[in-house]
Design an enzyme around this catalytic site. Structure first.
Site, PDB file in Angstrom:
ATOM      1  N   HIS A  52       4.147   4.348  -2.302  1.00 60.61           N
ATOM      2  CA  HIS A  52       3.324   3.872  -3.419  1.00 60.61           C
ATOM      3  C   HIS A  52       2.753   5.059  -4.200  1.00 60.61           C
ATOM      4  CE1 HIS A  52       0.234   0.494  -4.552  1.00 60.61           C
ATOM      5  NE2 HIS A  52       0.983   0.856  -5.567  1.00 60.61           N
ATOM      6  N   GLU A 102       2.569   3.085   7.140  1.00 67.58           N
ATOM      7  CA  GLU A 102       1.873   4.170   6.451  1.00 67.58           C
ATOM      8  C   GLU A 102       2.778   4.870   5.441  1.00 67.58           C
ATOM      9  OE1 GLU A 102      -1.231   4.390   6.449  1.00 67.58           O
ATOM     10  OE2 GLU A 102      -1.532   2.998   8.104  1.00 67.58           O
TER      11      GLU A 102
END
Length: 707
Positions: free
Chosen positions: A503, A497
């Site tokens: 990202h 996660e």
């Protein structure tokens, strides 16, 4: 993840803005003005983070309504503009049109996923069709599409910078995919489908949450729970003081089945999981068949053979045949390995002096025995080295520092929506601010199942915004005063996660619609899966795997055992994943005239014809009736992406291994060339440019023990 034409998708996450301590009085929405509603004004907190000290349940509905009205007004102005279409007066204005609504939605969907209540569920139910109407009002607007189409046709002569050109292309493709080319009559039909789907998806999520909570089992005889530690029992004590309550996680298998010695107890828990939304007051079978049939009709109306064919536009897979080809290439090896594993487990059952045929509720317990015998590895020997906060700070964050130079500082002055949530500020290597990170790790009845990442604030140079990102998991919460210890799988999930979070943090885009994780569904899981690799990297592991009592570093002998056991049970793991992925594609490749009269029969046939039922003790990771990824969120016809990107992440890690491993230089190159690019470039070309070649499947097969 987001996509550009799903402007108002709040059906993914469901929860509350309160800590559940007091009941908020409701004010009359018509009298609430902007200055009274903290969702409608700029937050004074760092990074524009939502101020949960001020936000109350009654603020959401009027804020969402005002956001919808503002976007409708902006869109009408763009569409009715009599001046010739330009990038600035059409595409840029369209990008800006939903700013208020998106800001409110980010908070609403984030909170409703992690801590729901009746008030906010009622708001969701009321607003779901309105969001669908808003989306249709934008993407089925003929005047608006005409302007976008004119710009797209002459895009080569507009002399736009690459990111602006990509935004234009993305909007045009979104309009086409949403049905902008349909006739007026077909558009009305599509609007009806979309509204019904929005309502059904919301109903599914609400029903499933109730099914998960009602499916929890209470045991009053301690003998039924032999095998659990005193700490586990303490954490499971029922609030009314009567017995022990075992909640259901969203997956088919339940973690405690690994420890429980009483076979009848294991069977009871497994069947409660398997039937949670089947045959009870929270039955979802009718809902999921209606969703699948409506999606099939939508796909046909838009000119495609099925919903999956429509949905896969713009993805790396491109079409259902390519997904099924991937399945067909993996199923024989996966099921063959699972058969061998089942044989080993059956022998262990006999060796243990027991006489029964292996069933799904036996697998995890006896697989653990096999692992202990083959590799001398016991899960209970590992967990003391994986304390949740130490894993986060000295593992997940430490890996990010070594690769990307980022550092962290806990912020206890930032208000949160629940007392279990931790907040950290992240910094670049040179000390520049990077963003805020919220970590919400423990399960609770008001939180939907699974693990996910999203943004409260999305990075954008257009608005000078840095990201505010959260991770949510469902780790069992320990009893008060006990350490929160994780299994290795849970450690891997935390790294996963945070890969999504990176990202989002490393996004470097002008436009929020192209920022960070706003990429194709079958690429978005790549950075997250890739980040899992660092959990076992020696330098990282030794830094965070510290005994919670003594501070002792995990012994090398135990590390060697963990690595040696890395390919253990991979037949089971891959088969349960393939079974779920296959169910997703089977539901979404039905024809428009299909009439699924029995969901359970459909599921059974879908598994049988793809030979994914040959090992009866390996059930799908998710059964259709509680498959929230595909019936409650944005992964319809997309669950395959976890397997698709698995090939990429193993291939990428192979590049790191061959180029010096965990170094700042390698991390920076990966950040600059891949995870900071958002949706601004062709994803396949981007990967190949970084890697130097197309991805290869061999590293994945090796990691899975299939080669």
């Amino acid at each position: 993840m987001k996509n550009i034409y799903a402007v108002a998708l709040v059906t993914i996450l469901f929860a509350s803005c309160k800590d559940g301590k007091t009941k908020t009085e409701t004010t009359t929405e018509n009298t609430m003005n902007k200055t009274e509603n903290p969702l409608l004004i700029e937050s004074k907190l760092p990074y524009g983070a939502p101020d949960f000290m001020l936000i109350k349940n009654e603020h959401f509905k009027p804020a969402l309504q005002q956001g919808i009205a503002a976007q409708n007004e902006a869109v009408a102005k763009i569409a009715n503009n009599t001046e010739p279409a330009t990038f600035d007066n059409t595409i840029l204005e369209l990008e800006k049109s939903g700013t208020l609504l998106q800001s409110v939605q980010n908070v609403f969907s984030g909170l409703t996923g992690a801590h729901t209540n009746d008030e906010l569920q009622a708001v969701q139910e009321e607003m779901a069709p309105k969001f669908s109407e808003l989306q249709d009002g934008i993407y089925l607007n003929e005047k608006l599409f005409k302007r976008v189409k004119e710009l797209y046709a002459k895009r080569d002569s507009l002399v736009l910078d690459p990111e602006s050109n990509k935004l234009l292309e993305t909007y045009f493709e979104a309009f086409e995919k949403a049905g902008a080319n349909l006739s007026a009559a077909d558009k009305e039909t599509l609007k009806t489908y979309n509204t019904k789907l929005a309502t059904l998806i919301n109903t599914f999520n609400k029903t499933l949450l109730a099914a998960n909570n009602d499916g929890a089992l209470v045991f009053t005889n301690k003998e039924d729970l032999v095998g659990l530690t005193e700490s586990q029992l303490k954490s499971l004590e029922n609030k009314d003081g009567k017995g022990w309550k075992i909640p259901l996680l969203n997956t088919t298998q339940q973690p405690l089945l690994q420890s429980l010695e009483n076979r009848a107890t294991r069977e009871k828990i497994f069947k409660a999981s398997w039937t949670r939304a089947d045959g009870s007051k929270n039955d979802t079978k009718t809902i999921i068949t209606q969703i699948a049939e409506l999606r099939a009709k939508k796909g046909a109306l838009l000119g495609f053979a099925n919903y999956a064919e429509w949905s896969l536009q713009g993805t790396m897979a491109e079409k259902p045949e390519n997904v099924f080809n991937m399945f067909n290439g993996l199923i024989p090896a996966a099921t063959a390995k699972a058969k061998n594993e089942a044989s080993e487990i059956q022998k262990m059952i006999t060796k243990n002096g027991e006489d029964f045929t292996l069933e799904a509720w036996d697998w995890n317990r006896y697989a653990e025995m096999v692992k202990k015998e083959k590799y001398d590895l016991d899960e209970s020997a590992i967990k003391p080295y994986f304390e949740v906060k130490t894993v986060l700070e000295k593992g997940v964050f430490y890996a990010a520092e070594k690769l990307y130079g980022i550092t962290f500082k806990e912020r206890k002055d930032i208000p949160t929506y629940h007392k279990d949530v931790m907040v950290y500020e992240l910094f670049e290597e040179n000390g520049d601010q990077l963003g805020l990170f919220y970590a919400d790790y423990f399960a609770r009845p008001s939180k939907r199942g699974g693990a996910w990442m999203s943004n409260f604030v999305t990075q954008s140079h257009l608005y000078n915004k840095k990201p505010v990102i959260y991770n949510v998991c469902n780790y069992p919460k320990p009893a008060e005063g006990d350490a929160a210890l994780l299994t290795y799988d849970e450690v891997s999930t935390m790294f996963h996660e945070f890969g999504h979070a990176l990202h989002g943090f490393f996004a470097n885009q002008e436009y929020p619609s192209l920022s960070g994780t706003a990429v194709a569904r079958d690429f978005v899981e790549f950075p997250s899966q890739f980040n899992e690799n660092w959990a076992l990297y020696p330098e990282i592991l030794k830094n965070y795997a510290l005994n919670y009592k003594t501070g002792e570093q995990i012994p090398q002998a135990l590390i060697d055992k963990i690595k040696k056991a890395g390919t253990f049970n991979q037949g089971y793991s891959l088969t349960e994943n393939l079974a779920a992925s296959n169910l997703d594609m089977q539901w979404h490749t039905i024809a428009a005239n299909a009439n699924v009269t029995a969901a359970n029969a459909f599921e059974k046939d879908a598994l049988h014809k793809t030979k994914l039922d040959v090992v009866s003790a390996v059930p799908p990771r998710y059964r259709s009736t509680y498959f929230a990824h595909i019936f409650g969120s944005g992964y319809a016809a997309g669950y395959y992406s976890y397997l698709w990107t698995e090939m990429l992440h193993h291939d990428a890690y192979n590049w790191f291994e061959n180029n010096g491993g965990l170094t700042r230089e390698n991390g920076q190159r990966f950040r600059d060339m891949v995870i900071s690019r958002g949706n601004t470039v062709d994803l396949e070309a981007m990967y190949k440019n970084w890697r130097g070649s197309d991805p290869k499947i061999e590293p994945m097969l090796k990691a899975r023990g299939l080669k």
